[in-house]
Design a protein around this motif. Structure first.
Motif, mmCIF file in Angstrom:
data_model
loop_
_atom_site.group_PDB
_atom_site.id
_atom_site.type_symbol
_atom_site.label_atom_id
_atom_site.label_comp_id
_atom_site.label_asym_id
_atom_site.label_seq_id
_atom_site.Cartn_x
_atom_site.Cartn_y
_atom_site.Cartn_z
ATOM 1 N N LYS A 1 0.855 -1.181 0.000
ATOM 2 C CA LYS A 1 0.000 0.000 0.000
ATOM 3 C C LYS A 1 0.893 1.234 0.000
ATOM 4 O O LYS A 1 1.790 1.349 0.847
ATOM 5 C CB LYS A 1 -0.906 0.020 1.238
ATOM 6 C CG LYS A 1 -1.999 -1.021 1.248
ATOM 7 C CD LYS A 1 -2.853 -0.858 2.506
ATOM 8 C CE LYS A 1 -3.972 -1.888 2.534
ATOM 9 N NZ LYS A 1 -4.806 -1.753 3.763
ATOM 10 N N ASP B 1 -11.691 12.192 1.335
ATOM 11 C CA ASP B 1 -11.562 11.552 2.650
ATOM 12 C C ASP B 1 -10.210 10.874 2.877
ATOM 13 O O ASP B 1 -10.033 10.193 3.881
ATOM 14 C CB ASP B 1 -12.678 10.530 2.847
ATOM 15 C CG ASP B 1 -12.664 9.429 1.794
ATOM 16 O OD1 ASP B 1 -11.907 9.550 0.811
ATOM 17 O OD2 ASP B 1 -13.411 8.445 1.959
ATOM 18 N N LYS B 2 -9.256 11.037 1.952
ATOM 19 C CA LYS B 2 -7.970 10.359 2.118
ATOM 20 C C LYS B 2 -6.792 11.325 2.199
ATOM 21 O O LYS B 2 -5.642 10.914 2.170
ATOM 22 C CB LYS B 2 -7.735 9.373 0.973
ATOM 23 C CG LYS B 2 -8.736 8.231 0.921
ATOM 24 C CD LYS B 2 -8.243 7.071 0.071
ATOM 25 C CE LYS B 2 -8.035 7.459 -1.375
ATOM 26 N NZ LYS B 2 -7.618 6.309 -2.209
ATOM 27 N N GLY C 1 -3.738 5.579 10.684
ATOM 28 C CA GLY C 1 -4.308 4.341 11.200
ATOM 29 C C GLY C 1 -5.724 4.113 10.703
ATOM 30 O O GLY C 1 -6.118 2.968 10.419
ATOM 31 N N ARG C 2 -6.489 5.190 10.569
ATOM 32 C CA ARG C 2 -7.858 5.052 10.061
ATOM 33 C C ARG C 2 -7.862 4.578 8.613
ATOM 34 O O ARG C 2 -8.760 3.835 8.190
ATOM 35 C CB ARG C 2 -8.604 6.382 10.198
ATOM 36 C CG ARG C 2 -8.950 6.741 11.640
ATOM 37 C CD ARG C 2 -9.937 7.891 11.704
ATOM 38 N NE ARG C 2 -9.350 9.154 11.264
ATOM 39 C CZ ARG C 2 -8.715 10.001 12.050
ATOM 40 N NH1 ARG C 2 -8.554 9.727 13.350
ATOM 41 N NH2 ARG C 2 -8.230 11.133 11.588
ATOM 42 N N LEU C 3 -6.856 5.004 7.846
ATOM 43 C CA LEU C 3 -6.781 4.584 6.445
ATOM 44 C C LEU C 3 -6.533 3.085 6.327
ATOM 45 O O LEU C 3 -7.026 2.434 5.405
ATOM 46 C CB LEU C 3 -5.671 5.353 5.720
ATOM 47 C CG LEU C 3 -5.912 6.837 5.439
ATOM 48 C CD1 LEU C 3 -4.669 7.459 4.821
ATOM 49 C CD2 LEU C 3 -7.114 7.041 4.520
ATOM 50 N N THR C 4 -5.735 2.545 7.225
ATOM 51 C CA THR C 4 -5.387 1.121 7.168
ATOM 52 C C THR C 4 -6.158 0.288 8.186
ATOM 53 O O THR C 4 -5.887 -0.908 8.324
ATOM 54 C CB THR C 4 -3.871 0.936 7.406
ATOM 55 O OG1 THR C 4 -3.521 1.518 8.664
ATOM 56 C CG2 THR C 4 -3.066 1.598 6.298
ATOM 57 N N GLN C 5 -7.089 0.944 8.894
ATOM 58 C CA GLN C 5 -7.886 0.275 9.915
ATOM 59 C C GLN C 5 -6.975 -0.455 10.922
ATOM 60 O O GLN C 5 -7.152 -1.636 11.219
ATOM 61 C CB GLN C 5 -8.875 -0.705 9.268
ATOM 62 C CG GLN C 5 -9.892 -0.023 8.375
ATOM 63 C CD GLN C 5 -10.900 -0.991 7.772
ATOM 64 O OE1 GLN C 5 -10.651 -2.188 7.685
ATOM 65 N NE2 GLN C 5 -12.041 -0.472 7.363
ATOM 66 N N SER C 6 -5.978 0.301 11.388
ATOM 67 C CA SER C 6 -5.015 -0.246 12.341
ATOM 68 C C SER C 6 -4.806 0.746 13.473
ATOM 69 O O SER C 6 -5.247 1.897 13.402
ATOM 70 C CB SER C 6 -3.685 -0.538 11.649
ATOM 71 O OG SER C 6 -3.102 0.670 11.165
ATOM 72 N N SER C 7 -4.123 0.299 14.498
ATOM 73 C CA SER C 7 -3.789 1.166 15.636
ATOM 74 C C SER C 7 -2.297 1.061 15.914
ATOM 75 O O SER C 7 -1.862 0.367 16.846
ATOM 76 C CB SER C 7 -4.596 0.755 16.874
ATOM 77 O OG SER C 7 -5.983 0.852 16.629
#
Length: 374
Positions: free
Chosen positions: A36, A121-122, A153-159
């Motif tokens: 990505k 939104d990106k 993190g929101r873009l990759t749905q991670s923390s």
């Protein structure tokens, strides 16, 4: 001496890096389908945070042939016009996001236009402090970086947490250490070659870049040879998306002994660590606060001039070329006092304005006359 296998592997990796630099990320989907990519425009956007969020930083470059998008006035720099021209037809549709840094009015406006025209939104606008040494600047920058990391993190749905940030810091330091070894060879290698090898590190996955450069360096060190007939130059300026200028310098009998452009070694500099901190985000931010400032940031009125004058002397540069892209206000404002200061320090200076990265007859005439005067 290198054995045959090491030589072949090193040459192969050099060819790979040159190829990647020429493509400027165009074939990223074909070459790295499992990665990505996150587009960015400025060296002040922390790569460590993009990597920690599971993405690869991809510097966005304009094409050499471009028009003026209807959304931008004609008096914008070619970086803004060129990247927006590429984005509108969907050339960046695969990118996970876009990172802007508040460096000038043009880039601030481009960030807003980008949200309306390309992706609403990106996109994210990072606003580092202009006065990097001001009271509270480090804390402010850290909060900005924390907000950026949350958005990534929101873009990759991670923390992403400390373990991801630590791994990213380690990788970036490895890349910068290798780039530093390459930069030390600059006076002994063709200018356009070093320029391409460094630019490759901004458009390809960082792990692959580190591996390729590590294998290439032994061959480059073996080929490095001092050429006492060439005039050594320091070059400073903004973004250069190809090696046209560096090729011209070589054709005119020069050698870029020090490169302070945004896409040159300044992008990779790892300043000495003043003190280790347990706060990994602060460790990341300290690097960007301490790196040599460009005209968009300030750590003192004479910091940039003193750094460049010292760099020129260390590399034996007889003169400096200050490159400014047409309509690039920060670099244009900086060029006049910087040129005066370098001349007062005994370093001849030429201010050369470029429409884009390509150079032609007019630039060649001015550069040739300047070099003949040294």
């Amino acid at each position: 001496m290198l054995n045959t296998d090491q030589k072949f592997k090193g040459i192969d990796q050099i060819d790979l890096l040159i190829d990647e630099a020429g493509l400027n990320g165009v074939k990223r989907r074909e070459r790295y389908p499992d990665r990505k990519f996150y587009g960015f425009f400025c060296s002040y956007l922390p790569e460590e945070l993009v990597l920690a969020a599971g993405m690869q930083p991809l510097r966005l470059f304009p094409s050499s042939i471009q028009g003026t998008p209807a959304e931008l006035p004609a008096y914008c720099c070619s970086l803004a016009k060129g990247t927006l021209s590429l984005a509108k037809p969907g050339n960046y549709h695969d990118l996970a996001g876009y990172g802007f840094v508040h460096t000038c009015d043009t880039m601030q406006c481009l960030g807003g236009i980008w949200q309306n025209v390309v992706s609403h939104d990106k996109s994210y606008m990072l606003v580092p402090p202009v006065m990097l040494g001001a009271p509270g600047a480090a804390k402010y920058f850290r909060i900005e970086a924390e907000n950026l990391l949350a958005a990534l993190g929101r873009l990759t749905q991670s923390s992403p947490g400390n373990s991801e940030i630590a791994a990213a810091i380690k990788l970036c330091r490895q890349v910068r250490q290798l780039a530093g070894e390459l930069d030390q060879l600059r006076p002994m290698l063709p200018s356009q070659l070093v320029s391409a090898l460094l630019r490759a590190g901004q458009v390809m996955p960082r792990e692959e870049y580190a591996s390729a450069l590590q294998n290439a360096l032994p061959v480059l060190k073996e080929k490095a040879e001092e050429d006492g007939t060439r005039k050594k130059l320091l070059v400073t300026g903004a973004v250069l998306e190809n090696d046209s200028f560096f090729t011209m310098v070589e054709e005119l009998g020069g050698r870029v002994a020090a490169d302070d452009t945004c896409t040159g070694y300044r992008h990779f500099i790892e300043p000495p660590v003043k003190e280790e901190t347990a706060n990994l985000m602060q460790t990341v931010i300290n690097r960007y606060i301490e790196m040599p400032p460009c005209p968009c940031r300030n750590r003192g009125l004479d910091t940039r001039l003193n750094y460049l004058a010292s760099l020129a002397r260390r590399r034996g540069a007889t003169a400096a070329i200050i490159l400014i892209r047409k309509y690039c206000d920060p670099h244009a404002w900086d060029a006049v006092p910087l040129a005066r200061g370098l001349r007062d320090a005994g370093i001849q200076a030429l201010v050369l304005e470029l429409e884009g990265a390509d150079v032609g007859g007019q630039e060649r005439t001015r550069l040739q006359a300047f070099m003949e005067s040294l």
